[in-house]
Design an enzyme around this catalytic site. Structure first.
Site, PDB file in Angstrom:
ATOM      1  N   ASP A   1     -10.051   5.998  -2.521  1.00 15.47           N
ATOM      2  CA  ASP A   1      -8.885   6.496  -3.248  1.00 15.47           C
ATOM      3  C   ASP A   1      -9.369   7.140  -4.553  1.00 15.47           C
ATOM      4  O   ASP A   1     -10.565   7.315  -4.755  1.00 15.47           O
ATOM      5  CB  ASP A   1      -7.875   5.366  -3.499  1.00 15.47           C
ATOM      6  CG  ASP A   1      -8.342   4.411  -4.590  1.00 15.47           C
ATOM      7  OD1 ASP A   1      -9.550   4.400  -4.906  1.00 15.47           O
ATOM      8  OD2 ASP A   1      -7.492   3.672  -5.132  1.00 15.47           O
TER       9      ASP A   1
ATOM     10  N   TYR B   1      -6.935   6.536   3.840  1.00 14.16           N
ATOM     11  CA  TYR B   1      -7.018   5.488   2.825  1.00 14.16           C
ATOM     12  C   TYR B   1      -6.230   4.240   3.235  1.00 14.16           C
ATOM     13  O   TYR B   1      -6.762   3.121   3.239  1.00 14.16           O
ATOM     14  CB  TYR B   1      -6.520   5.979   1.457  1.00 14.16           C
ATOM     15  CG  TYR B   1      -6.237   4.794   0.588  1.00 14.16           C
ATOM     16  CD1 TYR B   1      -7.287   4.101  -0.018  1.00 14.16           C
ATOM     17  CD2 TYR B   1      -4.941   4.284   0.455  1.00 14.16           C
ATOM     18  CE1 TYR B   1      -7.050   2.951  -0.750  1.00 14.16           C
ATOM     19  CE2 TYR B   1      -4.705   3.139  -0.277  1.00 14.16           C
ATOM     20  CZ  TYR B   1      -5.761   2.476  -0.875  1.00 14.16           C
ATOM     21  OH  TYR B   1      -5.539   1.331  -1.574  1.00 14.16           O
TER      22      TYR B   1
ATOM     23  N   GLU C   1       0.817  -1.215   0.000  1.00 11.23           N
ATOM     24  CA  GLU C   1       0.000   0.000   0.000  1.00 11.23           C
ATOM     25  C   GLU C   1       0.849   1.262   0.000  1.00 11.23           C
ATOM     26  O   GLU C   1       0.509   2.240  -0.658  1.00 11.23           O
ATOM     27  CB  GLU C   1      -0.961   0.005   1.183  1.00 11.23           C
ATOM     28  CG  GLU C   1      -2.117  -0.985   1.055  1.00 11.23           C
ATOM     29  CD  GLU C   1      -2.970  -0.748  -0.199  1.00 11.23           C
ATOM     30  OE1 GLU C   1      -3.004   0.392  -0.702  1.00 11.23           O
ATOM     31  OE2 GLU C   1      -3.584  -1.718  -0.670  1.00 11.23           O
TER      32      GLU C   1
END
Length: 334
Positions: A136, A118, A35
């Site tokens: 996102d 996020y 991520e």
DNA sequence: AAGGCGGGGCG
DNA sequence: CGCCCAGCCTT
């Protein structure tokens, strides 16, 4: 309605998802790694870095034991190097404060360096199956189009609205797959430019398409972009005051006249600077007066243009109407 | 609330 | 070649 969309998304995902290495693990360390790498980075570019990092730092202890410089070197080429610094710092926090065990609550995860809303939602759902909806860029696009929602995604009100929308749509039975599905859908089907709506599985549910507004969604309000301006002026002045200046060259409002706030010129030159504010526009000027009583002009200004304000702000004008208006204003004040 | 951060892809 | 992309941190 919502239930149908959830079901369609999950089904679409099961049939169209790409095979990506971080999708076959539940290990929060690898998910976190992926991520952080994928923030502002396309999958295609991030893949090789993910492989590099997992090979070089197979556990969070390996990452924490490494020098920051080593981590930065491995990151080289990805850009946004504060991500690498935060990654490294967080690995040490987890090793030292959490004994190497990745925290498993949304709030703890979000408190780590480099992890915002996020990423906290992504890790919480992917690794721990917690019901947090990711928002996102892909999600903004899909939601704005499906619900024909034109609230600007770069305003705090819009961000709240879309987070609520995403929360409502979240399939709480399958938060991980739901989040993956909507982002993958945005990345592969509901693409930024010219999406192929004819073959879209949501086209019968898509209000944006129904209203023919796909190409204007999502809406962004802050078009503020930085561009270098090359503006030459001819200056009209009266004693020590600049009265008017005419914008030459090819920038915006070329050949129109504007009012530079009647700045007092310095008595003893060489250079001074002043910030000129036109609401939508900030321009720093350096200028000085020559011995022959003409103005020499030097500018290295940056221009900030906010498209929204551009409409409402009084624009520079051709000289005659400019002067007329100025005189009118003076008269009405007195 | 707004700006800075870095690369790559695309028209 | 200029324009666009986008999450997080700092100011």
């Amino acid at each position: 309605m919502l239930q149908q969309i959830k079901t369609i998304l999950l089904k679409w995902y099961s049939q169209n998802q790409r095979e990506l290495p971080w999708r076959t693990t539940k290990d929060p360390y690898f998910i976190w790694l992926s991520e952080i790498i994928l923030q502002q980075t396309r999958v295609q570019q991030g893949l090789s870095y993910y492989q590099l990092f997992t090979e070089k730092f197979p556990t969070i202890f390996d990452l924490a034991n490494a020098d920051e410089q080593t981590v930065l070197n491995t990151w080289q080429g990805l850009g946004y190097y504060s991500r690498a610094r935060n990654l490294h710092a967080t690995s040490r926090i987890i090793v030292h404060q959490y004994k190497g065990v990745f925290p498993s609550s949304f709030e703890e995860i979000k408190s780590l360096k480099g992890i915002g809303n996020y990423t906290a939602a992504a890790i919480s759902s992917f690794a721990f199956d917690l019901p947090y909806a990711v928002v996102d860029g892909n999600v903004y696009r899909v939601l704005s189009r499906v619900f024909d929602e034109d609230s600007p995604i770069d305003s705090s009100a819009g961000q709240k609205l879309f987070q609520n929308l995403a929360n409502n749509l979240l399939n709480t039975s399958f938060p991980a797959n739901h989040n993956q599905a909507i982002m993958e859908f945005g990345a592969l089907q509901c693409v930024p430019v010219n999406p192929n709506c004819d073959i879209c599985v949501l086209n019968q549910h898509c209000l944006g398409r129904q209203n023919n507004r796909i190409n204007v969604l999502p809406v962004k309000e802050k078009k503020t972009k930085v561009s270098k301006v090359q503006i030459d002026y001819s200056i009209h002045f009266d004693e020590n005051k600049i009265l008017l200046r005419k914008r030459l060259g090819k920038g915006i409002w070329q050949h129109l006249y504007e009012f530079p706030h009647c700045i007092d010129m310095p008595k003893d030159p060489p250079v001074f600077s002043e910030t000129h504010l036109l609401s939508h526009q900030k321009l720093t000027l350096n200028y000085y007066r020559n011995v022959n009583n003409t103005i020499a002009f030097e500018e290295n200004g940056l221009e900030w243009v906010n498209i929204k304000d551009l409409e409402s702000y009084p624009k520079p004008k051709p000289i005659q109407s400019f002067i007329d208006n100025y005189l009118d204003e003076l008269n009405s004040e007195n």
